[in-house]
Write a protein that holds these residues in place. Structure first.
Motif, PDB file in Angstrom:
ATOM      1  N   ALA A   1      -4.044  24.238  38.784  1.00  0.00           N
ATOM      2  CA  ALA A   1      -5.257  24.325  37.967  1.00  0.00           C
ATOM      3  C   ALA A   1      -4.910  24.620  36.513  1.00  0.00           C
ATOM      4  CB  ALA A   1      -6.177  25.409  38.543  1.00  0.00           C
ATOM      5  N   GLU A   2      -3.972  25.565  36.312  1.00  0.00           N
ATOM      6  CA  GLU A   2      -3.554  25.861  34.941  1.00  0.00           C
ATOM      7  C   GLU A   2      -2.875  24.656  34.301  1.00  0.00           C
ATOM      8  OE1 GLU A   2      -2.997  27.636  37.545  1.00  0.00           O
ATOM      9  OE2 GLU A   2      -3.881  29.618  37.246  1.00  0.00           O
ATOM     10  N   HIS A   3      -2.101  23.919  35.120  1.00  0.00           N
ATOM     11  CA  HIS A   3      -1.426  22.722  34.594  1.00  0.00           C
ATOM     12  C   HIS A   3      -2.449  21.662  34.189  1.00  0.00           C
ATOM     13  CE1 HIS A   3       1.916  19.998  33.995  1.00  0.00           C
ATOM     14  NE2 HIS A   3       1.291  19.083  34.734  1.00  0.00           N
ATOM     15  N   ARG A   4      -3.462  21.462  35.031  1.00  0.00           N
ATOM     16  CA  ARG A   4      -4.506  20.486  34.689  1.00  0.00           C
ATOM     17  C   ARG A   4      -5.278  20.930  33.450  1.00  0.00           C
ATOM     18  NH1 ARG A   4      -5.091  20.304  40.380  1.00  0.00           N
ATOM     19  NH2 ARG A   4      -6.800  21.834  40.256  1.00  0.00           N
ATOM     20  N   SER A   5      -5.511  22.223  33.324  1.00  0.00           N
ATOM     21  CA  SER A   5      -6.193  22.716  32.131  1.00  0.00           C
ATOM     22  C   SER A   5      -5.364  22.457  30.876  1.00  0.00           C
ATOM     23  CB  SER A   5      -6.465  24.215  32.286  1.00  0.00           C
ATOM     24  OG  SER A   5      -7.064  24.739  31.117  1.00  0.00           O
ATOM     25  N   LEU A   6      -4.037  22.646  31.000  1.00  0.00           N
ATOM     26  CA  LEU A   6      -3.158  22.351  29.869  1.00  0.00           C
ATOM     27  C   LEU A   6      -3.201  20.872  29.508  1.00  0.00           C
ATOM     28  CD1 LEU A   6      -0.904  23.128  27.859  1.00  0.00           C
ATOM     29  CD2 LEU A   6       0.743  22.716  29.708  1.00  0.00           C
ATOM     30  N   VAL A   7      -3.158  20.013  30.520  1.00  0.00           N
ATOM     31  CA  VAL A   7      -3.201  18.566  30.264  1.00  0.00           C
ATOM     32  C   VAL A   7      -4.517  18.185  29.601  1.00  0.00           C
ATOM     33  CG1 VAL A   7      -3.233  16.289  31.357  1.00  0.00           C
ATOM     34  CG2 VAL A   7      -1.607  18.022  32.130  1.00  0.00           C
ATOM     35  N   LEU A   8      -5.640  18.737  30.099  1.00  0.00           N
ATOM     36  CA  LEU A   8      -6.939  18.426  29.501  1.00  0.00           C
ATOM     37  C   LEU A   8      -7.002  18.903  28.055  1.00  0.00           C
ATOM     38  CD1 LEU A   8      -9.801  17.357  29.826  1.00  0.00           C
ATOM     39  CD2 LEU A   8     -10.477  19.614  30.681  1.00  0.00           C
ATOM     40  N   SER A   9      -6.477  20.084  27.803  1.00  0.00           N
ATOM     41  CA  SER A   9      -6.469  20.604  26.435  1.00  0.00           C
ATOM     42  C   SER A   9      -5.646  19.714  25.515  1.00  0.00           C
ATOM     43  CB  SER A   9      -5.921  22.028  26.406  1.00  0.00           C
ATOM     44  OG  SER A   9      -6.718  22.895  27.188  1.00  0.00           O
ATOM     45  N   LEU A  10      -4.504  19.243  26.020  1.00  0.00           N
ATOM     46  CA  LEU A  10      -3.673  18.356  25.213  1.00  0.00           C
ATOM     47  C   LEU A  10      -4.382  17.035  24.929  1.00  0.00           C
ATOM     48  CD1 LEU A  10      -0.152  18.914  26.799  1.00  0.00           C
ATOM     49  CD2 LEU A  10      -0.900  19.601  24.528  1.00  0.00           C
ATOM     50  N   VAL A  11      -5.072  16.501  25.928  1.00  0.00           N
ATOM     51  CA  VAL A  11      -5.770  15.225  25.732  1.00  0.00           C
ATOM     52  C   VAL A  11      -6.883  15.381  24.699  1.00  0.00           C
ATOM     53  CG1 VAL A  11      -7.252  13.510  26.841  1.00  0.00           C
ATOM     54  CG2 VAL A  11      -5.197  14.320  28.005  1.00  0.00           C
ATOM     55  N   VAL A  12      -7.682  16.461  24.848  1.00  0.00           N
ATOM     56  CA  VAL A  12      -8.777  16.681  23.898  1.00  0.00           C
ATOM     57  C   VAL A  12      -8.226  16.950  22.493  1.00  0.00           C
ATOM     58  CG1 VAL A  12     -10.714  18.183  23.316  1.00  0.00           C
ATOM     59  CG2 VAL A  12     -10.354  17.488  25.685  1.00  0.00           C
ATOM     60  N   GLY A  13      -7.193  17.806  22.419  1.00  0.00           N
ATOM     61  CA  GLY A  13      -6.611  18.098  21.110  1.00  0.00           C
ATOM     62  C   GLY A  13      -5.997  16.872  20.463  1.00  0.00           C
ATOM     63  N   ALA A  14      -5.288  16.064  21.276  1.00  0.00           N
ATOM     64  CA  ALA A  14      -4.682  14.848  20.721  1.00  0.00           C
ATOM     65  C   ALA A  14      -5.748  13.874  20.249  1.00  0.00           C
ATOM     66  CB  ALA A  14      -3.791  14.192  21.769  1.00  0.00           C
ATOM     67  N   GLY A  15      -6.874  13.782  20.998  1.00  0.00           N
ATOM     68  CA  GLY A  15      -7.957  12.903  20.560  1.00  0.00           C
ATOM     69  C   GLY A  15      -8.568  13.356  19.248  1.00  0.00           C
ATOM     70  N   ALA A  16      -8.787  14.679  19.130  1.00  0.00           N
ATOM     71  CA  ALA A  16      -9.355  15.202  17.884  1.00  0.00           C
ATOM     72  C   ALA A  16      -8.397  14.997  16.711  1.00  0.00           C
ATOM     73  CB  ALA A  16      -9.683  16.688  18.051  1.00  0.00           C
ATOM     74  N   LEU A  17      -7.112  15.251  16.947  1.00  0.00           N
ATOM     75  CA  LEU A  17      -6.132  15.048  15.879  1.00  0.00           C
ATOM     76  C   LEU A  17      -6.014  13.577  15.502  1.00  0.00           C
ATOM     77  CD1 LEU A  17      -3.295  17.525  16.907  1.00  0.00           C
ATOM     78  CD2 LEU A  17      -4.887  17.745  14.999  1.00  0.00           C
ATOM     79  N   THR A  18      -6.138  12.694  16.489  1.00  0.00           N
ATOM     80  CA  THR A  18      -6.088  11.264  16.189  1.00  0.00           C
ATOM     81  C   THR A  18      -7.265  10.844  15.318  1.00  0.00           C
ATOM     82  OG1 THR A  18      -4.930  10.809  18.270  1.00  0.00           O
ATOM     83  CG2 THR A  18      -6.054   8.968  17.205  1.00  0.00           C
ATOM     84  N   ALA A  19      -8.470  11.343  15.677  1.00  0.00           N
ATOM     85  CA  ALA A  19      -9.639  11.025  14.851  1.00  0.00           C
ATOM     86  C   ALA A  19      -9.480  11.576  13.439  1.00  0.00           C
ATOM     87  CB  ALA A  19     -10.896  11.596  15.511  1.00  0.00           C
ATOM     88  N   LEU A  20      -8.961  12.820  13.346  1.00  0.00           N
ATOM     89  CA  LEU A  20      -8.728  13.401  12.020  1.00  0.00           C
ATOM     90  C   LEU A  20      -7.677  12.610  11.249  1.00  0.00           C
ATOM     91  CD1 LEU A  20      -9.282  15.686  10.023  1.00  0.00           C
ATOM     92  CD2 LEU A  20      -7.514  17.032  11.171  1.00  0.00           C
ATOM     93  N   ALA A  21      -6.627  12.160  11.964  1.00  0.00           N
ATOM     94  CA  ALA A  21      -5.591  11.364  11.300  1.00  0.00           C
ATOM     95  C   ALA A  21      -6.146  10.035  10.811  1.00  0.00           C
ATOM     96  CB  ALA A  21      -4.424  11.130  12.262  1.00  0.00           C
ATOM     97  N   ALA A  22      -7.027   9.416  11.626  1.00  0.00           N
ATOM     98  CA  ALA A  22      -7.627   8.149  11.206  1.00  0.00           C
ATOM     99  C   ALA A  22      -8.485   8.340   9.958  1.00  0.00           C
ATOM    100  CB  ALA A  22      -8.462   7.571  12.348  1.00  0.00           C
ATOM    101  N   LEU A  23      -9.280   9.411   9.951  1.00  0.00           N
ATOM    102  CA  LEU A  23     -10.116   9.675   8.780  1.00  0.00           C
ATOM    103  C   LEU A  23      -9.267   9.991   7.555  1.00  0.00           C
ATOM    104  CD1 LEU A  23     -12.900  10.150   7.520  1.00  0.00           C
ATOM    105  CD2 LEU A  23     -12.801  12.506   8.345  1.00  0.00           C
TER     106      LEU A  23
END
Length: 445
Positions: A178-200
């Protein structure tokens, strides 16, 4: 109601727009690749750390259980296992004793029987640990088909000092998932937000980096628009004059003055366009050097007077730091504007112009209908001319004045008309000296 037609972008603008999109996409893809590699490393490291932590706990429990097993009078004793915390909970602990000539037998099971692992798998890892006389890892499945982990630690018979069996710990791979899945989800959400910020950010930075190219393109388009707007009238006049002259009995001679005026007008247009091009390009805009402003204005007034216009000028000796070519264009445009618009219809007797030089200022006064000072910003816009002109002259005068750290203003002239005042930066070397002798000269055609 028909929808308004949106203006189409020029090919150059479309290419710049596509280049900006490509730069944004490249910046975004680089960011995505970097974040993907970093996320993969983090996930892999966390998974390995979770696996190592699970095996460490299994090894600890199995080692504690093996240390609590002892032999007395040739019989195995397990009384210390029931009360120890290592044999309760997860990972589950079993103790198997080896049998001469047979398979190891289970002699102890922890109080928490969580996993129903087949006996064959447990006996196999026990035999391996006994043969290698060291800890052994193995993987297996329980009766429901779910994966489990096995770790066996051998123990010895104190009397014979031989391997007598092994303590086996059974671990759950889902522990910590469960902790591992939470880490993966956090990485996916964070990477998506950083990608959007990088695009902008990439879009903004690419726009700023391409701003000089956009400005150069706009300058080129403005210059071409000015050229087309300015040259259309004199070219049409020359073409019409030539066509009329070819068909007229008098031949070309009767139309030569008109053609000459159109050619002079084209020369002025070219000079204006070159000056505007210098200002728009902002390259070596003002080659400032000491300039006798009164002498330059006198020359321009004499040229205008030769065209049949009544001009009076009052000049005081004046030296300024200025670009002679640009100042000549500005003064000529002010005089052309006064000749064209500075008279009331049907009142040619009031068409006289007065040009005055006072220090770093050039005053051009006419007897026309006058100009509201509040309308000066409107009049100095490109293609804004109420009297039928091209509307570029005053705009260019304002740009030249700004390039010389000066200004262009207008006010009402006493007795009727307007006074345009072009102010330039004075010569620093002569600042504070007295004024020169004033000269007044009137020339009327």
């Amino acid at each position: 109601m028909a929808e308004p037609v949106r203006p189409r972008r020029s090919p150059a603008r479309r290419r710049l727009h596509r280049l900006r999109l490509r730069l944004t996409a490249a910046y975004t893809l680089i960011t995505v690749a970097g974040l993907a590699c970093l996320s993969w490393l983090v996930i892999r490291t966390d998974d390995r750390a979770r696996l190592d932590a699970e095996y460490d706990e299994m090894r600890r429990r199995a080692s504690v259980a093996a240390s609590l097993v002892y032999y007395e009078d040739g019989r195995i004793r397990l009384d210390g296992l029931d009360d120890d915390e290592a044999t309760s909970g997860t990972p589950q602990v079993l103790v198997l004793e080896g049998r001469p000539g047979g398979d190891p037998a289970t002699v102890f099971r922890g109080r928490t029987a969580q996993f129903a692992v087949r006996d064959t798998a447990i006996r196999a890892v026990t035999r391996t640990a006994m043969d290698e006389e060291g800890p052994v890892r193995a993987g297996a499945r329980d009766r429901t088909g779910e994966p489990v982990r096995l770790l066996a630690v051998p123990f010895y018979d104190d009397a014979t000092d031989e391997v007598a069996g092994a303590a086996v710990a059974i671990g759950d791979p889902a522990r910590g998932a469960a902790e591992h899945r939470s880490l993966v989800l956090s990485l996916v959400v964070g990477a998506g937000a950083l990608t959007a910020l990088a695009a902008l950010t990439g879009h903004v930075l690419s726009g700023r980096s391409m701003r000089p190219a956009w400005e150069a393109l706009e300058q080129q388009e403005r210059l071409l628009a000015d050229a087309a707007h300015e040259l259309r009238t004199p070219v049409a006049v020359m073409r019409g004059s030539v066509e009329v002259a070819a068909a007229a009995p008098g031949g070309l001679e009767a139309h030569l003055p008109r053609i000459r005026r159109a050619a002079d007008r084209m020369a002025d247009v070219v000079e204006n366009l070159l000056a505007r091009g210098r200002l728009e390009a902002a390259v070596d805009v003002v080659r400032a050097e000491p300039l006798r402003l009164d002498q330059l204005v006198e020359e321009v007034c004499a040229e205008v007077a030769e065209g049949g216009n009544g001009v009076e000028w009052r000049l005081e000796e004046s030296v300024v730091d200025a670009d002679a070519a640009l100042v000549r264009v500005a003064v000529r445009n002010l005089l052309d504007n006064a000749v064209r618009h500075g008279r009331d219809p049907g009142a040619p007797e009031r068409a006289g112009l007065l040009v005055t030089v006072r220090g770093p200022e050039v005053w051009v006064a006419d007897r026309g209908p006058g100009v509201d000072p509040a309308r000066l910003p409107e009049l100095t816009e490109r293609f804004s001319s109420p009297g039928g002109g091209t509307g570029i002259g005053l705009s260019l005068v304002r740009r030249i004045a700004q390039a010389h750290r000066g200004s262009l203003t207008v006010r009402a002239r006493p007795g009727g008309g307007a006074e345009f005042v072009l102010r330039l930066a004075p010569d620093r070397s002569r600042r504070g000296r007295g004024r020169g002798t004033a000269r007044t000269l009137t020339i009327r055609s």
